[in-house]
Design a protein around this motif. Sequence first.
Motif, PDB file in Angstrom:
ATOM      1  N   ARG A 235      -9.718  -1.468   3.236  1.00 47.63           N
ATOM      2  CA  ARG A 235     -10.141  -2.392   2.178  1.00 47.63           C
ATOM      3  C   ARG A 235     -10.647  -1.652   0.940  1.00 47.63           C
ATOM      4  N   LYS A 236     -11.346  -0.534   1.178  1.00 51.07           N
ATOM      5  CA  LYS A 236     -11.902   0.264   0.075  1.00 51.07           C
ATOM      6  C   LYS A 236     -10.806   0.733  -0.881  1.00 51.07           C
ATOM      7  N   HIS A 237      -9.590   0.948  -0.335  1.00 53.92           N
ATOM      8  CA  HIS A 237      -8.527   1.524  -1.147  1.00 53.92           C
ATOM      9  C   HIS A 237      -7.431   0.519  -1.517  1.00 53.92           C
ATOM     10  N   ALA A 238      -7.596  -0.723  -1.037  1.00 54.97           N
ATOM     11  CA  ALA A 238      -6.529  -1.716  -1.210  1.00 54.97           C
ATOM     12  C   ALA A 238      -6.339  -2.126  -2.672  1.00 54.97           C
ATOM     13  N   SER A 239      -7.417  -1.987  -3.462  1.00 54.36           N
ATOM     14  CA  SER A 239      -7.308  -2.440  -4.852  1.00 54.36           C
ATOM     15  C   SER A 239      -6.506  -1.461  -5.716  1.00 54.36           C
ATOM     16  N   TYR A 268      -0.521   7.871 -11.100  1.00 55.04           N
ATOM     17  CA  TYR A 268      -1.878   7.360 -10.865  1.00 55.04           C
ATOM     18  C   TYR A 268      -2.066   6.972  -9.392  1.00 55.04           C
ATOM     19  N   LEU A 269      -1.054   6.270  -8.845  1.00 58.37           N
ATOM     20  CA  LEU A 269      -1.158   5.831  -7.446  1.00 58.37           C
ATOM     21  C   LEU A 269      -1.230   7.033  -6.507  1.00 58.37           C
ATOM     22  N   LYS A 270      -0.548   8.127  -6.887  1.00 58.01           N
ATOM     23  CA  LYS A 270      -0.566   9.330  -6.058  1.00 58.01           C
ATOM     24  C   LYS A 270      -1.992   9.896  -5.977  1.00 58.01           C
ATOM     25  N   GLU A 271      -2.669   9.898  -7.114  1.00 52.23           N
ATOM     26  CA  GLU A 271      -4.081  10.339  -7.124  1.00 52.23           C
ATOM     27  C   GLU A 271      -4.917   9.473  -6.186  1.00 52.23           C
ATOM     28  N   ARG A 272      -4.734   8.138  -6.330  1.00 48.90           N
ATOM     29  CA  ARG A 272      -5.498   7.223  -5.494  1.00 48.90           C
ATOM     30  C   ARG A 272      -5.165   7.433  -4.011  1.00 48.90           C
ATOM     31  N   SER A 273      -3.871   7.740  -3.740  1.00 48.12           N
ATOM     32  CA  SER A 273      -3.450   7.961  -2.351  1.00 48.12           C
ATOM     33  C   SER A 273      -4.154   9.182  -1.765  1.00 48.12           C
ATOM     34  N   SER A 274      -4.300  10.235  -2.591  1.00 49.73           N
ATOM     35  CA  SER A 274      -4.962  11.450  -2.108  1.00 49.73           C
ATOM     36  C   SER A 274      -6.410  11.147  -1.751  1.00 49.73           C
ATOM     37  N   ALA A 275      -7.058  10.381  -2.624  1.00 50.08           N
ATOM     38  CA  ALA A 275      -8.449   9.991  -2.349  1.00 50.08           C
ATOM     39  C   ALA A 275      -8.517   9.183  -1.053  1.00 50.08           C
ATOM     40  N   ALA A 276      -7.537   8.281  -0.879  1.00 52.08           N
ATOM     41  CA  ALA A 276      -7.508   7.439   0.324  1.00 52.08           C
ATOM     42  C   ALA A 276      -7.287   8.306   1.566  1.00 52.08           C
ATOM     43  N   GLU A 277      -6.378   9.259   1.433  1.00 55.75           N
ATOM     44  CA  GLU A 277      -6.055  10.116   2.570  1.00 55.75           C
ATOM     45  C   GLU A 277      -7.291  10.861   3.055  1.00 55.75           C
ATOM     46  N   ALA A 278      -8.106  11.280   2.103  1.00 50.07           N
ATOM     47  CA  ALA A 278      -9.364  11.959   2.454  1.00 50.07           C
ATOM     48  C   ALA A 278     -10.251  11.039   3.291  1.00 50.07           C
ATOM     49  N   LYS A 284       1.197   3.930   0.899  1.00 50.16           N
ATOM     50  CA  LYS A 284       2.607   4.226   0.628  1.00 50.16           C
ATOM     51  C   LYS A 284       3.162   3.160  -0.309  1.00 50.16           C
ATOM     52  N   PRO A 285       3.600   3.528  -1.501  1.00 48.50           N
ATOM     53  CA  PRO A 285       4.165   2.511  -2.392  1.00 48.50           C
ATOM     54  C   PRO A 285       5.489   1.993  -1.841  1.00 48.50           C
ATOM     55  N   ASP A 286       5.746   0.686  -1.998  1.00 52.21           N
ATOM     56  CA  ASP A 286       7.062   0.126  -1.659  1.00 52.21           C
ATOM     57  C   ASP A 286       7.898   0.046  -2.937  1.00 52.21           C
ATOM     58  N   TYR A 287       7.405  -0.653  -3.943  1.00 50.85           N
ATOM     59  CA  TYR A 287       8.117  -0.698  -5.219  1.00 50.85           C
ATOM     60  C   TYR A 287       7.175  -1.045  -6.361  1.00 50.85           C
ATOM     61  N   ILE A 288       7.564  -0.655  -7.569  1.00 52.98           N
ATOM     62  CA  ILE A 288       7.013  -1.232  -8.806  1.00 52.98           C
ATOM     63  C   ILE A 288       8.226  -1.670  -9.623  1.00 52.98           C
ATOM     64  N   HIS A 289       8.263  -2.941 -10.018  1.00 54.75           N
ATOM     65  CA  HIS A 289       9.414  -3.464 -10.760  1.00 54.75           C
ATOM     66  C   HIS A 289       8.952  -4.173 -12.016  1.00 54.75           C
ATOM     67  N   ALA A 313       4.505  -3.649  -4.649  1.00 52.32           N
ATOM     68  CA  ALA A 313       4.166  -3.810  -3.237  1.00 52.32           C
ATOM     69  C   ALA A 313       3.800  -2.445  -2.701  1.00 52.32           C
ATOM     70  N   MET A 314       2.825  -2.398  -1.821  1.00 49.03           N
ATOM     71  CA  MET A 314       2.520  -1.122  -1.175  1.00 49.03           C
ATOM     72  C   MET A 314       1.926  -1.351   0.212  1.00 49.03           C
ATOM     73  N   TRP A 315       2.038  -0.311   1.008  1.00 49.15           N
ATOM     74  CA  TRP A 315       1.456  -0.325   2.347  1.00 49.15           C
ATOM     75  C   TRP A 315       0.099   0.359   2.313  1.00 49.15           C
ATOM     76  N   VAL A 316      -0.889  -0.276   2.910  1.00 50.77           N
ATOM     77  CA  VAL A 316      -2.187   0.365   3.160  1.00 50.77           C
ATOM     78  C   VAL A 316      -2.298   0.408   4.670  1.00 50.77           C
ATOM     79  N   GLY A 317      -2.109   1.591   5.244  1.00 55.55           N
ATOM     80  CA  GLY A 317      -2.009   1.672   6.697  1.00 55.55           C
ATOM     81  C   GLY A 317      -0.854   0.813   7.151  1.00 55.55           C
ATOM     82  N   LYS A 318      -1.125  -0.156   8.048  1.00 56.70           N
ATOM     83  CA  LYS A 318      -0.036  -1.002   8.562  1.00 56.70           C
ATOM     84  C   LYS A 318       0.081  -2.320   7.806  1.00 56.70           C
TER      85      LYS A 318
END
Lengths: 335, 335
Positions: A235-239, A268-278, A284-289, A313-318
Amino acid sequence: MSRLLAASVTLPTSTIPIFRTVASLREWRRKAYLEQKSVGFVATMGALHDGHISLLKHSLSRNDLTVLSIFVNPAQFAPTEDLSTYPRTLEADLALLEQTKVPEPSTESERITSAIFMPTVHDMYPSGITQDVSGQKGTFIEVKGYGHQMEGGSRPGFFRGVATVVTKLFNAVEPTDTYFGQKDIQQGLLLRRMCRDLLLSHPEPGHLHIMPTVRSPVDGLALSSRNAYLSPNDRKHASSLYATLNVCKDAWRDLRDKNLAIEKALAYLKERSSAAEADGVLIKPDYIHMNDPDTFEDVQTYEEGKAVILSGAMWVGKTRLIDNIILGNAEGILG
Amino acid sequence: MSRLLAASVTLPTSTIPIFRTVASLREWRRKAYLEQKSVGFVATMGALHDGHISLLKHSLSRNDLTVLSIFVNPAQFAPTEDLSTYPRTLEADLALLEQTKVPEPSTESERITSAIFMPTVHDMYPSGITQDVSGQKGTFIEVKGYGHQMEGGSRPGFFRGVATVVTKLFNAVEPTDTYFGQKDIQQGLLLRRMCRDLLLSHPEPGHLHIMPTVRSPVDGLALSSRNAYLSPNDRKHASSLYATLNVCKDAWRDLRDKNLAIEKALAYLKERSSAAEADGVLIKPDYIHMNDPDTFEDVQTYEEGKAVILSGAMWVGKTRLIDNIILGNAEGILG
């Protein structure tokens, strides 16, 4: 919990009448016709949250009567998707509906939901239903040319299931007006086109309203029943999806180049993903259209003021999350 | 003649009101609701003959008001089929409608068609229409599992076009009751299933009536608009389809073996073809099938009294004719 959807099961008590068959709902609807009352309609799969309640309040305040349906539609889930685990929270839903009231115009009283429609799978699919499209029998509705982009690109068959069940719900409820959420923008626009193509009068296409997405006041996460899947850490990273769309929006305005804007958003999302991974959360991004709201075709070039649907659309965990922002002039889309 | 279908064209005069837009028809329909009058409906592609008139008379005698539509539906013709040459006889159609009357119950007066609905292609297909299915955009309806046998086997996409246009017509007219001909038995049964699946209330599935085929009193040829294509010599041999089905019917009763019955029927048709050939007429069978009226599955074994649809299609020169007989108990199918 899915036993709650069987026909014979005892429902939690509710002061709002619950209709479990099309025939009984029709009888109720006939009275509304005779009394010349307008009937608003909100279609849901249950697991109600403030997004649904916002739609419901729009309907309550604009119509004499309001029907809300709760039906988890098997036809819009692929065999690989989350039909069996989709959140079902009937008791809480009914309690929430009983609490939801709006002032009745020019009186001292209040309006509350008039009827809850909770049909059985058999009533909705008299010819039976299986999630495997190739094995399906009976009547299905396809909005060709408008269901293979954005969400339809990631979820083949999804909009076919949505168009089919919503046609049935419209035929059962015969709403004067109906309310869908902007979070599922492609769904709303596709259903509006479907109403037009099928010459529906209940509702007429202009009476299918798409209302703004309701978001967490804290971080802007779009409300969704599927948010219930998120762990506290998820939830912390879903936004980050909404934040990414906003980065894309600003870049589109500044750079006026789609590829550069999406590139910037993904960086930008990659940065956020790294923070989330920590934090142990896999994003995991699905698409931006970016799509035209009329044709759903990819938008390539910037045009001042022109409406564009920026969706992601993106995946946060499952958990798979979706969101969108309308860039430019949203008139004729929302409201 | 096809210019007659353009929106702006001047129509032949008619004493029966002609509605060219969905909006104007709806206004008329609203009045019928307010007056609580039942509305019967007969959908046609024009080129009216006694088969249509028989349906119309059923509707007139059983309903307060009757709407007849004339619309040559592009979506049910394959690109290779006869859309452009399909007979269009509007003046004669209107004259026939004006002459068709039934006695009004318990009065001295007579009932006549109340409204003719003649929409434009644009009104019926707001998202546009092309006969090439792969290029189509907009909303289409498919009755899966019930449209690939019999006629659907020979005409892929045909029932998709029929289901789509009839849904639109039903939504525009909102009939209490509707009447289809037995000659197109698969169409009638498939549409009845569609009404049930889509939870339509106008009409309810039980109010979609399939009425017996009207035949030439001379040789039993089923009436059809496409009979207009037959040359005088073709016409002489066209009844061999019906005769062949009757041979099959008798053989089924006597031999109780499907393959033997169809073999016998085809042998008979071969004799008839030789006679036709001597007249310069080429007869070519398309199919003879025996199907279950509920599932449309091939029937294999004889069961006393059980309803079976015995259907056939054949070419007489360049004209394709279809016909069928219901074997066993037709209750619940016709009427």
